[in-house]
Design an enzyme around this catalytic site. Structure first.
Site, PDB file in Angstrom:
ATOM      1  N   ASN A   1       0.692  -1.451   0.042  1.00  0.00           N
ATOM      2  CA  ASN A   1      -0.088  -0.078  -0.007  1.00  0.00           C
ATOM      3  C   ASN A   1       0.815   1.438  -0.070  1.00  0.00           C
ATOM      4  OD1 ASN A   1      -2.759  -1.160  -0.099  1.00  0.00           O
ATOM      5  ND2 ASN A   1      -2.445  -1.559   2.749  1.00  0.00           N
TER       6      ASN A   1
ATOM      7  N   HIS B   1       3.071   2.425   1.997  1.00  0.00           N
ATOM      8  CA  HIS B   1       3.032   3.372   3.754  1.00  0.00           C
ATOM      9  C   HIS B   1       3.900   2.123   4.632  1.00  0.00           C
ATOM     10  CE1 HIS B   1      -0.943   1.685   4.596  1.00  0.00           C
ATOM     11  NE2 HIS B   1      -0.745   1.034   4.856  1.00  0.00           N
TER      12      HIS B   1
ATOM     13  N   CYS C   1       2.326   6.735   6.964  1.00  0.00           N
ATOM     14  CA  CYS C   1       4.253   7.437   6.947  1.00  0.00           C
ATOM     15  C   CYS C   1       5.098   6.763   5.764  1.00  0.00           C
ATOM     16  CB  CYS C   1       5.224   7.375   8.105  1.00  0.00           C
ATOM     17  SG  CYS C   1       6.733   7.510   8.137  1.00  0.00           S
TER      18      CYS C   1
END
Length: 651
Positions: free
Chosen positions: A280, A282, A333
């Protein structure tokens, strides 16, 4: 021809023999039985070579021996095939309970062990994730994305973890076979809960229980999405009707956010690598667990003087094992982000009364947050002057805001970017643009006194398409205690037309060296929503005849925003000013104000309906909220809307 003569005829025949190779197909081998005394060149088709009785007996015995060897090899091959089939059957997953429960076995590998020769918590979490994807795949609803249904793929949606809880009773060792059972159910309106039970395959003993709450996120906008009806229809065949989670632990209470003041240990400089990202794009949730554990091993002293002497919890990893873990993922993040990992012993006071802390159960709190990057933060110390004190011998809110403004200008001056006309870049000056305050939020924990030394950290980041955010943290220089937090949103205005302007690319290029990549403000928006506009009918107090003087103007030729705060305080009831202190404030500046303007300042209690019936002159011991409006006296023109929070001085 006799039978013996017939058997002695040299001939070729083909026999299937097992051949162990990378492929499953068996190769054909040709075995040729001939008389050793006869040359192969002399053998003709259908010819009958001469043979003695001894040669015939030897040929028959040799053929029988070879056939027996082949049969033995075939038997061994069949036995190995059965064993391989059995192993494959053990480790292949299967659907139970009409497809609602998925069961799969896993073998603990040596690469999954930790320092204690047991499977690490990260490896076990990866196994849980693997079984979850296999469940969706086995149910036949897995689309292109990992765990996404066809409808989710069409809408560009993915599942992301919001909350994770793990309870470990025992850790498996190398070579152990574990059996994982997993299922899913709905969680509220927009979430999904997946649960796991991990058992020892041989004994059936429960080793681990886990529960995860997932929400959907849009891949493009990176915003949370609703659990729409079409997707619910796709997943209804694997959703169980369960209301009680398998983990009912008091650890599910609200988790505390740590900062450098409340943390016992801080590790800075955590940088995600390419290998830390998942499908994904992140950082995968297992990496956060590794950062939490790494932070307990490595101590980087970046704390204020008052907390530098607190012990780091490295001894916990050496003498304890992780038993329960609860994580909440507030924001994703990606790459090029510098992080801080903070931890604190939650029950530190209890451990001070025990001599042998290694035998006690220990509870830790953790926070991972973006780190303020080097070079982007400006730090400056100020000493509170006598002229900056108010009637209570504390620094006034107006004086503190002036200090914040001064530190902001010093930041721009020392950043190395050529600034002109008070924080205007060369491109802004060429276009006749300037920064003006649109929104201000301040939260005060404590007011400094005369001669106190305070330390200010300030930084900037972009706000939407056309704005800029500046944030401040004010601490006591000696103790490191946080005194004040502030956030300002700035927009650009043309000096001549007095209209707002866009944050164009040329100006962004000039400021890229001082703009940080931060999107979450340090002050939440809980006090700044739906600011009320007051008029003569809704206001409790109206102060009229406010006229700006020449000294109230700033270098942008309009009334300084600090003056608005003074007007707000002047319209607050005297009884509140005497018994309460200003704790938080949110202001929105709607229009600028110049000379020769006559203003009204209106205020009203926002919490009046919730207060007990008492005189408006007596609110001692009660937290109060006031709404404020400043407008032109002769025109229905709003200049400012705001809200203030007041706490009793004895609070």
């Amino acid at each position: 021809m006799t039978m013996v003569e017939h058997l002695s005829v040299s001939r070729s025949f083909t026999m299937l023999l097992p051949y162990y190779s990378t492929s499953s197909a068996m190769k054909r081998r040709t075995i040729r039985c001939v008389d050793s005394s006869t040359s192969t060149s002399e053998i003709k088709p259908n010819s009958i070579p001469a043979a003695t009785p001894l040669q015939l007996n030897l040929s028959a015995a040799e053929s029988s021996k070879k056939i027996k060897a082949v049969e033995e090899r075939l038997e061994r091959f069949n036995w190995k095939s059965k064993q391989l089939d059995k192993i494959v059957e053990i480790f292949s997953g299967r659907l139970l309970e009409c497809g609602l429960v998925f069961e799969q076995n896993f073998l603990i590998r040596s690469s999954e062990l930790g320092a204690d020769s047991k499977a690490s918590i990260g490896a076990l979490t990866n196994i849980l994730q693997e079984s979850a994807l296999n469940h969706v795949k086995g149910a036949g609803i897995l689309a292109e994305g990992f765990g996404s249904t066809p409808e989710m793929s069409r809408r560009n949606l993915i599942w992301v973890v919001y909350r994770m809880q793990i309870v470990v009773d025992s850790y498996p060792s190398w070579g152990d076979v574990i059996q994982v059972n997993t299922w899913t159910c709905a969680s509220g309106r927009n979430g999904m809960r997946r649960e796991w039970i991990v058992r020892d395959y041989k004994t059936g003993k429960t080793l681990l229980r886990a529960a995860c709450v997932y929400v959907m996120m849009n891949k493009t906008t990176r915003k949370i999405s609703k659990f729409i009806k079409e997707i619910r229809e796709e997943t209804k065949n694997i959703f169980m009707e369960i209301t009680e989670p398998i983990i009912n632990h008091e650890d599910a209470k609200k988790l505390r956010a740590l900062d450098v003041d409340t943390a016992d240990n801080v590790q800075a400089g955590l940088l995600p690598k390419w290998s830390d990202l998942d499908v994904n794009q992140h950082v995968k949730h297992v990496k956060y667990i590794e950062w939490i554990l790494e932070e307990m091993l490595i101590s980087v002293t970046v704390l204020p003087l008052a907390v530098q002497n607190k012990s780091a919890p490295r001894w916990i990893l050496e003498t304890h094992e992780l038993s329960i873990m609860t994580l909440e993922f507030q924001k994703e993040c990606g790459m090029n982000t510098s992080l801080q990992s903070l931890s604190a012993v939650a029950n530190r006071d209890d451990h001070r009364h025990h001599n042998n802390k290694h035998n006690d159960e220990v509870e830790l709190e953790h926070t991972i947050r973006r780190k303020v990057a080097a070079g982007f933060v400006f730090q400056q110390n100020f000493s509170i002057r006598l002229s900056e004190l108010g009637h209570d011998a504390k620094a006034s809110i107006g004086a503190l805001i002036h200090i914040l403004q001064d530190s902001a200008l010093n930041h721009c001056k020392s950043s190395g970017i050529r600034m002109e006309n008070f924080c205007s870049t060369p491109e802004m000056s060429r276009r006749n643009l300037m920064w003006v305050v649109y929104r201000m939020q301040i939260a005060v924990a404590s007011y400094p006194s005369w001669a106190d030394d305070i330390q200010i950290d300030t930084w900037m980041c972009a706000s939407g398409k056309n704005g800029m955010i500046r944030e401040w943290i004010v601490r006591d220089y000696k103790t490191g205690e946080t005194l004040l937090r502030a956030v300002c949103v700035y927009v650009m205005m043309n000096k001549k037309t007095r209209k707002l302007s866009k944050f164009i690319e040329e100006i962004r290029e000039e400021m890229q060296g001082i703009l940080m990549d931060i999107t979450d403000p340090i002050i939440g928006d809980e006090y700044g929503k739906n600011l009320r506009e007051l008029d003569a009918d809704t206001a409790d107090i109206v102060r009229t005849g406010l006229v700006p003087t020449w000294s109230d103007l700033d270098f942008n030729q309009h009334v300084n925003h600090v003056k608005y705060i003074n007007w707000i305080l002047e319209s607050a009831p005297d009884s509140i000013l005497e018994t309460h202190k200003l704790s938080a404030m949110t202001l929105e500046f709607w229009k600028e104000c110049g000379m020769n303007s006559c203003l009204q300042s209106l205020s009203a209690l926002a919490t009046k309906d919730e207060l007990p019936h008492r005189s408006t002159q007596n609110y001692k011991g009660v937290e109060l909220e006031l709404d404020h409006t400043i407008r032109l006296e002769n025109q229905p023109q709003i200049l400012l809307k705001g809200r203030t929070i007041w706490l009793p001085k004895t609070f």
